[in-house]
Motif scaffolding. Sequence first.
Motif, short mmCIF file in Angstrom:
data_model
loop_
_atom_site.label_atom_id
_atom_site.label_comp_id
_atom_site.label_asym_id
_atom_site.label_seq_id
_atom_site.Cartn_x
_atom_site.Cartn_y
_atom_site.Cartn_z
N PRO A 1 -11.00 5.79 -95.05
CA PRO A 1 -10.82 6.19 -93.65
C PRO A 1 -10.45 5.03 -92.74
O PRO A 1 -9.70 5.22 -91.77
CB PRO A 1 -12.15 6.81 -93.26
N VAL A 2 -10.92 3.83 -93.04
CA VAL A 2 -10.56 2.68 -92.20
C VAL A 2 -9.05 2.44 -92.29
O VAL A 2 -8.37 2.25 -91.27
CB VAL A 2 -11.34 1.41 -92.62
N ILE A 3 -8.52 2.47 -93.49
CA ILE A 3 -7.08 2.29 -93.66
C ILE A 3 -6.32 3.41 -92.96
O ILE A 3 -5.30 3.17 -92.30
CB ILE A 3 -6.72 2.25 -95.16
N GLU A 4 -6.82 4.63 -93.05
CA GLU A 4 -6.14 5.77 -92.42
C GLU A 4 -6.18 5.67 -90.90
O GLU A 4 -5.21 6.02 -90.23
CB GLU A 4 -6.72 7.09 -92.91
N PHE A 5 -7.29 5.21 -90.32
CA PHE A 5 -7.35 5.02 -88.87
C PHE A 5 -6.35 3.94 -88.43
O PHE A 5 -5.82 4.00 -87.34
CB PHE A 5 -8.75 4.61 -88.41
N GLU A 6 -6.13 2.95 -89.29
CA GLU A 6 -5.23 1.84 -88.95
C GLU A 6 -3.78 2.13 -89.32
O GLU A 6 -2.90 1.34 -89.01
CB GLU A 6 -5.70 0.56 -89.66
N HIS A 7 -3.53 3.26 -89.96
CA HIS A 7 -2.17 3.61 -90.40
C HIS A 7 -1.24 3.71 -89.19
O HIS A 7 -1.61 4.26 -88.15
CB HIS A 7 -2.21 4.95 -91.15
N PRO A 8 -0.02 3.19 -89.29
CA PRO A 8 0.91 3.22 -88.15
C PRO A 8 1.20 4.64 -87.65
O PRO A 8 1.53 4.81 -86.48
CB PRO A 8 2.18 2.58 -88.69
N LYS A 9 1.05 5.64 -88.51
CA LYS A 9 1.35 7.02 -88.07
C LYS A 9 0.10 7.78 -87.63
O LYS A 9 0.17 8.97 -87.35
CB LYS A 9 2.06 7.77 -89.19
#
Length: 173
Positions: free
Chosen positions: A131-139
Amino acid sequence: MTFQLSREALNRLLNDSRLWFMVGLGSDYTRPAYRVAEYLQKVGKTVVPIYPRGVTVLGQSSYRTIADAAHVHGSPDVVEVFVRSSRAGEFADEAVRHGASAVWFPLDVIDHAAAERVAAAGRTIVMDRCPVIEFEHPKYKPSFIHDVPDPKSKPDRKSTRLNSSHQIISYAV
């Protein structure tokens, strides 16, 4: 069967979820579950630890089972399962039984049979994602402005915030 969520569905899950039960979240701050929980709290989520030994983690008392936590907090929006893949299915099944809207298996936790059961129950399944990576995802498109921790900063030394154009801006505190 594929369990790949669209970016829009993932954004909705991240934005709309508030109550996260985290199976395997203990008090060891060096473990990935701890760091993910800390991040989720910083972006406004309520994180409830599910851990067999009674510990306090990030200000929250742990519960031995999902059932125990659901009895106190109600049905969770998301149950994230930080255990070995071989044990993930039992927690996914328990999450569904106690009304979780989504089950999240973090990076390297993969159980296709459990994912199929979750999906067959009409719940959202996220597998092998952070989820951390997904929150930081450019989209990622937040539905509100919230603090986004800068993973490179030291705690309480720097703050990061999204502006109205969803651009990350950092400033010293």
